[in-house]
Write an enzyme that holds these catalytic residues in place. Structure first.
Site, PDB file in Angstrom:
ATOM      1  N   SER A  87      -2.573  -8.093   2.773  1.00  0.00           N
ATOM      2  CA  SER A  87      -3.137  -8.059   4.130  1.00  0.00           C
ATOM      3  C   SER A  87      -3.425  -9.476   4.611  1.00  0.00           C
ATOM      4  O   SER A  87      -3.378  -9.760   5.798  1.00  0.00           O
ATOM      5  CB  SER A  87      -4.414  -7.234   4.148  1.00  0.00           C
ATOM      6  OG  SER A  87      -4.131  -5.951   3.635  1.00  0.00           O
ATOM      7  N   LYS A 115      -0.785  -6.486  -8.101  1.00  0.00           N
ATOM      8  CA  LYS A 115      -1.017  -7.719  -7.338  1.00  0.00           C
ATOM      9  C   LYS A 115      -2.399  -8.301  -7.661  1.00  0.00           C
ATOM     10  O   LYS A 115      -2.561  -9.490  -7.871  1.00  0.00           O
ATOM     11  CB  LYS A 115      -0.873  -7.386  -5.848  1.00  0.00           C
ATOM     12  CG  LYS A 115      -1.541  -8.314  -4.901  1.00  0.00           C
ATOM     13  CD  LYS A 115      -0.611  -9.362  -4.403  1.00  0.00           C
ATOM     14  CE  LYS A 115      -1.243 -10.372  -3.485  1.00  0.00           C
ATOM     15  NZ  LYS A 115      -2.547 -10.080  -2.990  1.00  0.00           N
ATOM     16  N   GLN A 156     -17.821  -7.459  -1.517  1.00  0.00           N
ATOM     17  CA  GLN A 156     -16.884  -8.251  -2.324  1.00  0.00           C
ATOM     18  C   GLN A 156     -16.473  -9.557  -1.645  1.00  0.00           C
ATOM     19  O   GLN A 156     -15.601 -10.250  -2.136  1.00  0.00           O
ATOM     20  CB  GLN A 156     -15.667  -7.417  -2.731  1.00  0.00           C
ATOM     21  CG  GLN A 156     -14.752  -6.996  -1.604  1.00  0.00           C
ATOM     22  CD  GLN A 156     -13.696  -5.998  -2.093  1.00  0.00           C
ATOM     23  OE1 GLN A 156     -13.987  -4.822  -2.276  1.00  0.00           O
ATOM     24  NE2 GLN A 156     -12.473  -6.447  -2.312  1.00  0.00           N
ATOM     25  N   HIS A 177       0.833  -1.214   0.000  1.00  0.00           N
ATOM     26  CA  HIS A 177       0.000   0.000   0.000  1.00  0.00           C
ATOM     27  C   HIS A 177       0.864   1.259   0.000  1.00  0.00           C
ATOM     28  O   HIS A 177       0.542   2.246  -0.663  1.00  0.00           O
ATOM     29  CB  HIS A 177      -0.890   0.020   1.242  1.00  0.00           C
ATOM     30  CG  HIS A 177      -1.928  -1.058   1.278  1.00  0.00           C
ATOM     31  ND1 HIS A 177      -1.969  -2.022   2.246  1.00  0.00           N
ATOM     32  CD2 HIS A 177      -2.970  -1.316   0.448  1.00  0.00           C
ATOM     33  CE1 HIS A 177      -2.999  -2.816   2.037  1.00  0.00           C
ATOM     34  NE2 HIS A 177      -3.615  -2.431   0.944  1.00  0.00           N
TER      35      HIS A 177
HETATM   36  O1  PAF Z   1      -7.818  -4.056  -3.616  1.00  0.00           O
HETATM   37  C1  PAF Z   1      -8.516  -3.804  -2.617  1.00  0.00           C
HETATM   38  O2  PAF Z   1      -8.028  -3.605  -1.516  1.00  0.00           O
HETATM   39  C2  PAF Z   1     -10.033  -3.739  -2.761  1.00  0.00           C
HETATM   40  O3  PAF Z   1     -10.495  -4.706  -3.641  1.00  0.00           O
HETATM   41  C3  PAF Z   1     -10.550  -2.350  -3.141  1.00  0.00           C
HETATM   42  C4  PAF Z   1     -10.058  -1.918  -4.511  1.00  0.00           C
HETATM   43  C5  PAF Z   1     -10.104  -1.332  -2.099  1.00  0.00           C
HETATM   44  C6  PAF Z   1     -12.074  -2.337  -3.177  1.00  0.00           C
HETATM   45  O4  PAF Z   1     -12.617  -2.670  -1.940  1.00  0.00           O
END
Ligand code: PAF
Length: 255
Positions: free
Chosen positions: A181, A144, A58, A34
């Site tokens: 993560s 990734k 998701q 990140h």
């Molecule tokens: O890649 C991620 O961390 C997630 O899929 C995102 C793009 C923040 C959407 O929730």
């Protein structure tokens, strides 16, 4: 900042003032991967917004939504130290009667979309919502999640979003594992086995028989189950389970 309406009014104000925000969307539990997205975002010379939201849409039934690492205060501090302008961590983004979704119907179908039905609909929906809330003109995504990147690029093109998508190369830890993560779920012993994944995938990406070779090699790793190894976007992409932990990774072909 937690309030979605406040985020949108700040985003609109920034635009009116001629400052076009750059968004780094995340689900938190921030790590070196990140931070590289944030560094890239800062190069744009515009206000950088990092969103942290564990998006329930998701996650499928039986997935890790309930246990997904939530490290809010550490994330906020990491963003502050990295020079992020706005840390946007909404508590919830969906009304109880939310019933509108965004779907991309071609690139979402295979690979992770096959094993995680509805995942990319959830990703596309939240990304569109985050773009609307932040008014970002640029959004930064990591390689990734290669399939996620192509789905987002496609929807931005298809629906004419005035947003530039900037991809950033994968960051790897010392053992070669791509930062994620979900690596927090691995015990030291599982991590040792998981480290075979990038080694095998990297080698396979240089071979003409890469997909079959990697699948065979990965099957020999104890406790490893292969979801897929497939070529897409000029990269050799794979997903595996180490015991119950699902990992994804990819390498440019021929590199
Ligand atoms: O890649 C991620 O961390 C997630 O899929 C995102 C793009 C923040 C959407 O929730």
């Amino acid at each position: 900042m937690e309030d979605a309406e406040e985020m949108q009014s700040v985003g609109l104000r920034l635009r009116r003032e001629g400052a076009f925000p750059v968004l780094v969307p995340t689900m938190g539990a921030l790590h070196a991967g990140h931070l590289s997205l944030i560094e890239r975002a800062k190069e744009e010379g515009a206000p950088v917004i990092v969103s942290v939201y564990v998006n329930p849409l998701q996650f499928g039934a039986g997935e890790d939504l309930a246990v997904y690492p939530r490290t809010g205060e550490a994330d906020r501090q990491a963003c502050e130290a990295a020079g992020v302008d706005i840390f946007f961590a909404p508590r919830d983004l969906y009304a109880a009667d939310h019933s509108s979704y965004v779907t991309e119907e071609a690139l979402s179908a295979g690979r992770c979309g096959r094993s995680r039905p509805g995942h990319f609909r959830g990703v596309a929906t939240v990304v569109v919502k985050l773009l609307n809330l932040t008014q970002a003109a640029t959004a930064v995504f990591g390689w990734k999640d290669a399939q996620q990147l192509s789905v987002i690029r496609r929807l931005v093109r298809d629906l004419a979003f005035p947003v530039r998508i900037v991809p950033v190369e994968i960051q790897r830890d010392r053992d070669g594992l791509a930062w994620s993560s979900r690596n927090r779920y691995l015990s030291p012993e599982q991590r040792e086995r998981a480290a075979a994944f990038p080694r095998i995938l990297a080698e396979a990406a240089r071979r003409p028989d890469g997909c079959a070779w990697a699948s065979a090699e990965l099957s020999r790793v104890p406790g490893c189950r292969v979801d897929y190894v497939e070529e897409a976007d000029g990269r050799l992409c794979g997903a595996i389970w180490i015991d119950k932990i699902r990992l994804i990774d990819n390498f440019p072909c021929g590199a």
